[in-house]
Design a protein around this motif. Structure first.
Motif, PDB file in Angstrom:
ATOM      1  N   PHE A  12      27.320 -14.617 -60.794  1.00  0.00           N
ATOM      2  CA  PHE A  12      27.589 -14.549 -62.221  1.00  0.00           C
ATOM      3  C   PHE A  12      26.370 -14.125 -63.038  1.00  0.00           C
ATOM      4  N   GLY A  13      25.227 -14.007 -62.395  1.00  0.00           N
ATOM      5  CA  GLY A  13      24.026 -13.550 -63.082  1.00  0.00           C
ATOM      6  C   GLY A  13      22.828 -14.394 -62.717  1.00  0.00           C
ATOM      7  N   THR A  14      21.949 -13.879 -61.855  1.00  0.00           N
ATOM      8  CA  THR A  14      20.751 -14.599 -61.448  1.00  0.00           C
ATOM      9  C   THR A  14      19.587 -13.611 -61.398  1.00  0.00           C
ATOM     10  N   PRO A  15      18.349 -14.094 -61.544  1.00  0.00           N
ATOM     11  CA  PRO A  15      17.208 -13.179 -61.501  1.00  0.00           C
ATOM     12  C   PRO A  15      17.018 -12.597 -60.108  1.00  0.00           C
ATOM     13  N   VAL A  16      16.591 -11.346 -60.086  1.00  0.00           N
ATOM     14  CA  VAL A  16      16.260 -10.696 -58.822  1.00  0.00           C
ATOM     15  C   VAL A  16      14.858 -11.123 -58.400  1.00  0.00           C
ATOM     16  N   VAL A  17      14.696 -11.392 -57.118  1.00  0.00           N
ATOM     17  CA  VAL A  17      13.390 -11.685 -56.529  1.00  0.00           C
ATOM     18  C   VAL A  17      13.184 -10.729 -55.367  1.00  0.00           C
ATOM     19  N   VAL A  18      12.005 -10.128 -55.300  1.00  0.00           N
ATOM     20  CA  VAL A  18      11.642  -9.351 -54.116  1.00  0.00           C
ATOM     21  C   VAL A  18      10.696 -10.228 -53.304  1.00  0.00           C
ATOM     22  N   ILE A  19      11.164 -10.681 -52.162  1.00  0.00           N
ATOM     23  CA  ILE A  19      10.385 -11.599 -51.342  1.00  0.00           C
ATOM     24  C   ILE A  19       9.587 -10.803 -50.313  1.00  0.00           C
ATOM     25  N   SER A  20       8.296 -11.057 -50.266  1.00  0.00           N
ATOM     26  CA  SER A  20       7.443 -10.414 -49.264  1.00  0.00           C
ATOM     27  C   SER A  20       7.106 -11.431 -48.187  1.00  0.00           C
ATOM     28  N   THR A  21       7.188 -10.979 -46.934  1.00  0.00           N
ATOM     29  CA  THR A  21       6.903 -11.833 -45.784  1.00  0.00           C
ATOM     30  C   THR A  21       6.096 -11.037 -44.758  1.00  0.00           C
ATOM     31  N   LEU A  22       5.467 -11.752 -43.826  1.00  0.00           N
ATOM     32  CA  LEU A  22       4.646 -11.126 -42.802  1.00  0.00           C
ATOM     33  C   LEU A  22       5.457 -10.816 -41.542  1.00  0.00           C
ATOM     34  N   ASN A  23       5.358  -9.568 -41.085  1.00  0.00           N
ATOM     35  CA  ASN A  23       5.951  -9.195 -39.804  1.00  0.00           C
ATOM     36  C   ASN A  23       5.067  -9.684 -38.663  1.00  0.00           C
ATOM     37  N   GLU A  24       5.615  -9.680 -37.464  1.00  0.00           N
ATOM     38  CA  GLU A  24       4.880 -10.179 -36.311  1.00  0.00           C
ATOM     39  C   GLU A  24       3.660  -9.326 -35.977  1.00  0.00           C
ATOM     40  N   ASP A  25       3.635  -8.056 -36.402  1.00  0.00           N
ATOM     41  CA  ASP A  25       2.505  -7.182 -36.095  1.00  0.00           C
ATOM     42  C   ASP A  25       1.452  -7.159 -37.198  1.00  0.00           C
ATOM     43  N   GLY A  26       1.595  -8.036 -38.201  1.00  0.00           N
ATOM     44  CA  GLY A  26       0.613  -8.111 -39.281  1.00  0.00           C
ATOM     45  C   GLY A  26       0.956  -7.276 -40.492  1.00  0.00           C
ATOM     46  N   THR A  27       1.942  -6.378 -40.381  1.00  0.00           N
ATOM     47  CA  THR A  27       2.421  -5.655 -41.553  1.00  0.00           C
ATOM     48  C   THR A  27       3.322  -6.599 -42.362  1.00  0.00           C
ATOM     49  N   SER A  28       3.863  -6.118 -43.459  1.00  0.00           N
ATOM     50  CA  SER A  28       4.695  -6.998 -44.282  1.00  0.00           C
ATOM     51  C   SER A  28       6.020  -6.345 -44.633  1.00  0.00           C
ATOM     52  N   ASN A  29       6.983  -7.179 -44.923  1.00  0.00           N
ATOM     53  CA  ASN A  29       8.340  -6.758 -45.226  1.00  0.00           C
ATOM     54  C   ASN A  29       8.692  -7.140 -46.660  1.00  0.00           C
ATOM     55  N   LEU A  30       9.513  -6.328 -47.298  1.00  0.00           N
ATOM     56  CA  LEU A  30      10.011  -6.614 -48.637  1.00  0.00           C
ATOM     57  C   LEU A  30      11.528  -6.679 -48.610  1.00  0.00           C
ATOM     58  N   ALA A  31      12.088  -7.628 -49.352  1.00  0.00           N
ATOM     59  CA  ALA A  31      13.544  -7.742 -49.411  1.00  0.00           C
ATOM     60  C   ALA A  31      13.972  -8.278 -50.772  1.00  0.00           C
ATOM     61  N   PRO A  32      14.854  -7.571 -51.480  1.00  0.00           N
ATOM     62  CA  PRO A  32      15.375  -8.094 -52.745  1.00  0.00           C
ATOM     63  C   PRO A  32      16.459  -9.132 -52.488  1.00  0.00           C
ATOM     64  N   ILE A  33      16.391 -10.243 -53.201  1.00  0.00           N
ATOM     65  CA  ILE A  33      17.397 -11.288 -53.088  1.00  0.00           C
ATOM     66  C   ILE A  33      17.750 -11.773 -54.494  1.00  0.00           C
ATOM     67  N   SER A  34      18.894 -12.412 -54.625  1.00  0.00           N
ATOM     68  CA  SER A  34      19.258 -12.988 -55.919  1.00  0.00           C
ATOM     69  C   SER A  34      19.913 -14.353 -55.779  1.00  0.00           C
ATOM     70  N   SER A  35      19.874 -14.913 -54.568  1.00  0.00           N
ATOM     71  CA  SER A  35      20.331 -16.289 -54.367  1.00  0.00           C
ATOM     72  C   SER A  35      19.102 -17.185 -54.457  1.00  0.00           C
ATOM     73  N   VAL A  36      18.804 -17.627 -55.665  1.00  0.00           N
ATOM     74  CA  VAL A  36      17.535 -18.308 -55.894  1.00  0.00           C
ATOM     75  C   VAL A  36      17.616 -19.198 -57.129  1.00  0.00           C
ATOM     76  N   PHE A  37      16.968 -20.366 -57.061  1.00  0.00           N
ATOM     77  CA  PHE A  37      16.788 -21.173 -58.266  1.00  0.00           C
ATOM     78  C   PHE A  37      15.570 -22.070 -58.090  1.00  0.00           C
TER      79      PHE A  37
END
Length: 221
Positions: A12-37
């Motif tokens: 129904f309307g929530t803020p977008v978050v782009v979550i950054s996390t560490l990959n196993e090789d030391g690089t990082s991943n980005l993913a947009p999510i909106s299930s958050v509070f």
């Protein structure tokens, strides 16, 4: 008149978050999510149990929650229908997702070192929250383990970074809601906030009365 309905999603309307996390090789991943509070300096997020972000979060137990403004909508959208998982999980493949190993290049966002975690922040996002994983809760466990497709994660906010453009004048610990324009996801579409529609009785409560021990621990020293 109200009608009994059965929508496929309840966004129904929530803020977008782009979550950054560490990959196993030391690089990082980005993913947009909106299930958050948020509750105080704790945050609850919901993720697919099969996502690369989930895999990274379970392993590294840290992340950064980057909150884009409406100005970053195009960059966020370039991350849509991409996954760091290879091969692409069947559920995502059926919805048209493709593997993307370099989400930074894809989005056009710029990595920025964090203070307390190894995961980078997104320079362009006005709000950046360094966080650690505290607890995990399966969603839908009452329907049987085979039906668990989503996990919720409790995160503890360790450090808050706010761009000066959204701060209240001469108040570095206060976000001015008239300056902050978060990107909102509503039924799979991007929106921004409009003007204030009504005064709020809650605004009469001084913000410092909401401070918790977590907030004090996250304060810069």
């Amino acid at each position: 008149m109200h009608h009994v309905s059965s929508p496929s999603i309840l966004y129904f309307g929530t803020p977008v978050v782009v979550i950054s996390t560490l990959n196993e090789d030391g690089t990082s991943n980005l993913a947009p999510i909106s299930s958050v509070f948020w509750l105080g300096y704790r945050c609850m997020i919901g993720l697919s149990a099969q996502s690369k972000t989930t895999e990274n979060l379970l392993r590294a137990r840290e992340c950064v929650l980057n909150l884009p403004s409406v100005d970053q909508a195009a960059g966020v959208d370039r991350l849509a229908l991409t996954t760091g998982s290879d091969p692409v999980p069947p559920g995502k493949a059926s919805r048209g997702y493709q593997h993307e190993s370099d989400k930074w290049r894809r989005s056009g966002f710029t990595p920025l070192p964090s203070n307390l975690v190894d995961t980078p922040r997104i320079y362009e996002c006005p709000v950046q929250l360094e966080a650690s994983l505290v607890a995990i809760h399966p969603i839908g466990a009452d329907a049987g383990a085979a039906n668990i497709r989503i996990l919720s994660f409790e995160l503890k906010i360790l450090r808050v970074h706010l761009h000066e453009s959204i701060l209240a004048d001469d108040r570095p610990n206060h976000v001015d809601p008239d300056k902050w324009r978060p990107l909102i996801m509503s039924f799979q579409q991007f929106y921004g906030l409009g003007e204030r529609v009504h005064s709020s009785a809650l605004a009469q409560v001084p913000e410092h009365l909401y401070r918790t021990a977590d907030a004090e621990l996250a304060a810069p020293r």
